[in-house]
Every structure is written in C-alpha cells, then in structure tokens.
Write an enzyme that holds these catalytic residues in place. Sequence first.
Site, PDB file in Angstrom:
ATOM      1  N   HIS A   1    -108.078  -7.513 -95.760  1.00 10.77           N
ATOM      2  CA  HIS A   1    -106.658  -7.878 -95.857  1.00 10.77           C
ATOM      3  C   HIS A   1    -106.497  -9.389 -95.710  1.00 10.77           C
ATOM      4  O   HIS A   1    -105.715 -10.024 -96.417  1.00 10.77           O
ATOM      5  CB  HIS A   1    -105.845  -7.195 -94.751  1.00 10.77           C
ATOM      6  CG  HIS A   1    -106.042  -5.707 -94.685  1.00 10.77           C
ATOM      7  ND1 HIS A   1    -106.663  -5.077 -93.639  1.00 10.77           N
ATOM      8  CD2 HIS A   1    -105.713  -4.738 -95.556  1.00 10.77           C
ATOM      9  CE1 HIS A   1    -106.705  -3.777 -93.861  1.00 10.77           C
ATOM     10  NE2 HIS A   1    -106.135  -3.541 -95.028  1.00 10.77           N
TER      11      HIS A   1
ATOM     12  N   LYS B   1    -114.505   1.790 -89.671  1.00 13.55           N
ATOM     13  CA  LYS B   1    -114.413   1.877 -88.217  1.00 13.55           C
ATOM     14  C   LYS B   1    -115.603   2.663 -87.677  1.00 13.55           C
ATOM     15  O   LYS B   1    -116.210   2.285 -86.685  1.00 13.55           O
ATOM     16  CB  LYS B   1    -113.124   2.612 -87.861  1.00 13.55           C
ATOM     17  CG  LYS B   1    -112.265   1.864 -86.871  1.00 13.55           C
ATOM     18  CD  LYS B   1    -110.900   2.452 -86.898  1.00 13.55           C
ATOM     19  CE  LYS B   1    -110.293   2.808 -85.615  1.00 13.55           C
ATOM     20  NZ  LYS B   1    -109.023   3.507 -85.779  1.00 13.55           N
TER      21      LYS B   1
ATOM     22  N   LYS C   1    -119.496  -0.680 -97.259  1.00 12.44           N
ATOM     23  CA  LYS C   1    -118.067  -0.870 -97.069  1.00 12.44           C
ATOM     24  C   LYS C   1    -117.769  -0.971 -95.576  1.00 12.44           C
ATOM     25  O   LYS C   1    -118.438  -0.295 -94.784  1.00 12.44           O
ATOM     26  CB  LYS C   1    -117.343   0.361 -97.634  1.00 12.44           C
ATOM     27  CG  LYS C   1    -116.207   0.002 -98.549  1.00 12.44           C
ATOM     28  CD  LYS C   1    -115.672   1.243 -99.194  1.00 12.44           C
ATOM     29  CE  LYS C   1    -114.183   1.101 -99.379  1.00 12.44           C
ATOM     30  NZ  LYS C   1    -113.587   2.202-100.092  1.00 12.44           N
TER      31      LYS C   1
ATOM     32  N   HIS D   1    -107.995  -6.205 -91.264  1.00 15.46           N
ATOM     33  CA  HIS D   1    -109.375  -6.674 -91.135  1.00 15.46           C
ATOM     34  C   HIS D   1    -109.668  -7.753 -92.176  1.00 15.46           C
ATOM     35  O   HIS D   1    -108.760  -8.223 -92.874  1.00 15.46           O
ATOM     36  CB  HIS D   1    -110.367  -5.504 -91.202  1.00 15.46           C
ATOM     37  CG  HIS D   1    -110.318  -4.716 -92.495  1.00 15.46           C
ATOM     38  ND1 HIS D   1    -110.463  -5.295 -93.721  1.00 15.46           N
ATOM     39  CD2 HIS D   1    -110.127  -3.394 -92.718  1.00 15.46           C
ATOM     40  CE1 HIS D   1    -110.379  -4.376 -94.661  1.00 15.46           C
ATOM     41  NE2 HIS D   1    -110.160  -3.206 -94.082  1.00 15.46           N
TER      42      HIS D   1
ATOM     43  N   HIS E   1    -112.330  11.703-100.726  1.00 10.62           N
ATOM     44  CA  HIS E   1    -112.458  12.296 -99.387  1.00 10.62           C
ATOM     45  C   HIS E   1    -113.509  13.399 -99.296  1.00 10.62           C
ATOM     46  O   HIS E   1    -113.813  13.882 -98.209  1.00 10.62           O
ATOM     47  CB  HIS E   1    -111.090  12.847 -98.936  1.00 10.62           C
ATOM     48  CG  HIS E   1    -110.080  11.772 -98.703  1.00 10.62           C
ATOM     49  ND1 HIS E   1    -109.273  11.287 -99.709  1.00 10.62           N
ATOM     50  CD2 HIS E   1    -109.781  11.062 -97.596  1.00 10.62           C
ATOM     51  CE1 HIS E   1    -108.513  10.329 -99.222  1.00 10.62           C
ATOM     52  NE2 HIS E   1    -108.797  10.172 -97.941  1.00 10.62           N
TER      53      HIS E   1
END
Length: 663
Positions: free
Chosen positions: A21, A298, A295, A18, A146
């Site tokens: 990168h 998806k 951020k 994306h 997480h």
Amino acid sequence: MKSYFITTPIYYVNANPHLGHAYTTIVADSLARFHRLMGKSTFFLTGTDEHGDKIVQAAEKQGQSPQEFVDTISGRFQALWLSLGIANNRFVRTTDAEHKLTVQAFLQKVYDAGDIYFGEFGGHYCYGCERFYTEKELENGLCPQHLTRPEFISEKNYFFRMSKYLPWLREHIQANPDFIRPERYRNEVLAMLESGGLEDLCISRPKSRLTWGIELPFDSDYVCYVWFDALLNYISALGWPNGEEYLQFWPGEHLVAKDILKPHAVFWPTMLKAAGLPLYSHLNVHGYWLVRDTKMSKSLGNVVDPLQMGQSYGLDAFRYFLLREMHFGADASFSEESLVGRINADLANDLGNLFSRVLAMTAKYFGSLVPQGAAFDKDDTAICELCAVAMRNYAQLFSHVQFAQALESLWELVRALNKYVDSQAPWTLYKQGNMERLATVIHVLLTAMRKVAICLWPVMPEVSVRMLEQLGQSVSDGMPPVPALEVEMDDFAGLEPGLKIAATSNLFPRIEKKDKDVAADAARPKKEKDKSRKQSSSLSDTPAPEQKEQPDTVPPPIDFEHFKALDLRVGTVVTAEKHPNADRILRLEIDFGEGKLRQILSGLAEHFAPEEIVGRQVCAVLNLPPRKIRGLMSHGMVLTAQSGETLRLLTVSAPLPNGGEIA
Ligand code: MSP
C-alpha cells in the site's frame, strides 16, 4: 494540460497497511509532486474502501460494529500517510455521506438510461472474493484465489449491461496505446476482451445476504456491489457532477497494482461510458513487491512495515529505493540488504559524496561564496549539455511512470559530476594558483548540483530541500519555486556569484547492514528469531562511518568452517509441478539418494515449465531449517544463478550419483 489528477486505489480496511500500500501511495505522491514542479495544478486522492461482507466478518471478530471497525482501520491508513509525509489533497471513504449520494445518483443515471436491468442469475459465489465465478473460471471446482468450493447461488439481481460496451472498449484501447500502461497489461486486457469470457456485471446484493453497503436508489431490498461502489470514489471525491474540483480535474489518471486490473480496465471505463462521462487518461499498472519471491502475508510473518523502514533508514532514502528498485510494471523483491546497498552506493557514495566534496572545496578555496566562472572549455560544455539531456530524459521518463529509468538518467549526471571533479582536480588547480579555472570548475559543479536537487524533489522532498538550502536557495512552502523543471532544463544558470552556501553537507551517512532483515527473518523459525532479536543492537547505535569509503557491495569474508557447515548435494528432480497456491513457485520432489524423495519449493515457475526440469540434476542446500511456504513444506533450497531477469539452474558438468557432495 494545466491540471493533473492522480489516484491510488482506495484500500480495504480489513487489514493493516503494509509495504505494498505504501509503495502505490508513495508513487502517487511523487507523481503529484512532479507535476506540481512542472507548474501544474494537481489533485492527489487516496482513501479507504469500507463496504462488503469481509468488513462485517472482520468487525465481528473484533467484537465491534462495522462502523467502529472501519473508523479504526481507516484512521490507521490516514495516520500512516501522515507519518510518511504523503501530501494527498483528499482522503475519501466509501462510508462518507457524499460518496453514498454520488453512487446513488450514478446508479440512477445508468438505470434511467436503460443500462441496468433486473434478472435471475445462478452462479458460483465465493464469499472470500465477494463475487460470482463462471464454471470456466473455477479450478477443479474451487475458487482460484481461496481454494474453497464456492456456493451455487441462484437469485434475482440487478445487472449492468457491460457487454454492450465491450466492443467499443476494445477499439478505445487499440486506438489509445497509452490508455493502459505498461504494454503488458494493455495486452492482458485486450486478451481478456478477445476471449469472449466477459458478460454483464451483477451489481447488486440482496439485503437478505448483505446489509453493509449502499442501498440501490431504485430498490431498497438491495445494496450495491462493492466494486461498483468503490470505483465511483474517483469522482465522488471531486464532487461529480457539478463540483468545482470535478470540473477542473476530471479526467485524471489512476495508479493500481496488477491485482485489480480488470475492475479498473473493464468495469470502470464501461461504467463511465454508460453514464456519458469522459474516460480517465491513463491506467498505470505496477507489479507486486515480493519478499524472497513470496507474496507478503501475515501467516508467513514476512509483512514489511513501511513506517519501520522509514524510521530505520530515513523516509527519503526509503522512497528513493522503492522508485529506483522496482521497474514499473514488473514484480520486485524487497530486502533490507538491497535497500542498504542502494543507500550506500547511490545516495551516500554518489550523491552524498558529490555534495560533501564540492561544498568542502568551495569552503576551502572561496570561503563558501559561489565563485564567478569564466569562459567554458569543452569539458564544461559537455557537463552543461549532459545536464540538459539528463533533465529532459528524467522529466520525460517520470511522466511516463518509468521511475527507475528516470532516476538512472539523473544518476548518469551525478556520476559524471563526480568524474568531472576527479578529472579537473580542483586541488591541483589551487596548488598551481589557477584561480580562474578553479572558479569555473566549482561554478559548473554547483550549478549542476542545484539542478539535481530540484529534479529530486518529487522523490526525496526533504533531502531536496536540504540540498537546496545548502546551496543558498530560499525555499518557500517546502518546495523549489514553480514551474521549476521546465524553466531549468535549458538554462544552465541559477546560482548567483557571491552567494553564501553551506560549508559542509552530510546528507546520507553510510549505514551498515542491519543484523535483522525482514526477508531473511521470515525464513527462520520463531524461537531463533526471538533469540537474535535480543542480541542484535539497534541501527541507531551504530556509528556512521566516513562517507568516502567504497560502496558496501562485497559481502564480508566467512570462515572455511562456515562454508563446510553447508550440506550441499547433487540430486535428480523426479517430479515438478506448480505450487497450488503460489504462481511463482514450483513444488519439486528430488532424489538425493536418501532412500526417499525430498520436497523442495523453489521460485522457478516464471523461468521453467515443470516438464523442463524433471529428470535434470540440480544442486541444493539440504541443511536449511524446513520452511512452510503457502501451506507446503520446503526441505532445502535449489541453487540458481541470476543476472538481470535471466535465471539458470546450477547443475553438474556430467551425471553424478544422487547425493554427491558439493565442495
Ligand atoms: N479496495 C480495493 C481497491 C478499490 S479501488 C476503487 C483493493 N484494496 S486493497 O487493499 O486490496 O489494495 C490493493 C492495492 O494495494 C494494490 O492494487 C496495490 O496498489 C497495493 N498493494 C497491495 N499489496 C501489494 C504488493 N505486495 N505490492 C505492490 N502493491 C500492492 O483492492
């Protein structure tokens, strides 16, 4: 130094590439091109990181073997770089046979030197991060990344004696201010080292738990920890220990974002030291691209596709925007609106206009032949001096990874050249028949434009070549002659009188804002998005308006009815706390006199401590569609005003009952 080696991180293959990168890779590409232009032999490396638990799980989900899976996604990265015109010298994969051999040879070397030992270790293991956490690092017993409870695992593993090298590393960083840059990240690493929280590094995983990795050369029951494996790509791709490229290009510099500071700033230099290898010269650390202060993810549907941006707006314009908009080191917010704003203001209006005006005038007054200039007056000398200063600053800032400032310095020249056109008024000189002065003015302009075109090659390679060709320059291998920059800086020359140049130039047609903005789009419910997608016309259907218009920075007027449709109210903040899953966001509960508190999430965390806000009256829009941000709902938007990095809350001049209407 005649050689230059630059790397990107090797990207994980558990997700598609994306904007983030693409940014790092485009920056590395620009740096490699810049150093080529400075006459250096350059090597630019990128690649993919393909081992670990996460890959096995992702492959299973797709019903593929790990190898099939990594081949597919790695292929997508390679295809994207090709489409984005990235000119890397090598693409390394951690599943390459040579890479595996290098990792094993390196491990053996450090093992033989006594810096790897076998020991029992109990720790909190997060499968998502594929690493152990210490008690201190956990937040309320949960993994900070997480928000899941790690499993306590006690097992025998191999450890790298990293702690032995930490005092040395601290000294090295202190003695070399440029080793980690910008400074904020250097300070972060020094603080990490001073905190005393770093220990030896567990570098193995038992095969009973993970098989998708590189086997340890001294114990076939274990595979290598992903980071120890991945970091070695930087030398395996050069053929360490005896490869020609290793001998020519190592040590080089790395480019990473802040997310992977610790492995690059602590693990990697200590690994190199333990194996007796020279350290890299610079670790260049950039911030994050955010979309609407959030951020990319998806699940939020706000992931920006770099290929689509390149196709819609032009690859070089997209590259320019990325380098100009992000102040290297700090986070930046992506929106198509700001992309279009920059294209229209900097590229179409400043640079594009300069080229079209000067080429058109040269065609009209001199039949598109470069005129012979006469003696310089003080205005010409000033341009000539500014040109040297701008180029010198540009090169200096670029090599120090300050791309936004480097481009700004070049744009001071571009804008000065446009002003010079206005003040010298070639059309008046022509009317007066003052052809000698007219020739000098045009000559000065064309000479400076050629310098600008050369400077821009690292950032906008295709456009730079087009500009040079328009100026009658022969371009070989798709680049200006080398070593261009050094030679060009002090010598205000380069254009032969009598040379035929192009009569017109249409480098950047002005573009309209697209109806659909990824950032704005992410904020709307799916149904609404689908509807507007059907209605919106594609960008390429829009005719390009004239280049001479003013930049499109003033938003179009709206009807009063539209303004009245906003439900703007005053409310008092009752509670404020950090969003548990987003660093920049505060979760606010606000009393708007509605009988119950309203939850609003707002990107205020970097500007206000929660306690600073509680009790204050704020202004907000209430009738926006509810929006989920990182797992929590937001029912409205708190209004702020911003200038540069300063952000203020909008409030009322004296207390007002909650729910007071704003009009
Ligand atoms: N595989 C490791 C790196 C190993 S290097 C020896 C890894 N991979 S990653 O796919 O997660 O890539 C992280 C990098 O991608 C960041 O350091 C940065 O270069 C780039 N970016 C990913 N998201 C980004 C943004 N939102 N903004 C800017 N760059 C970011 O970590």
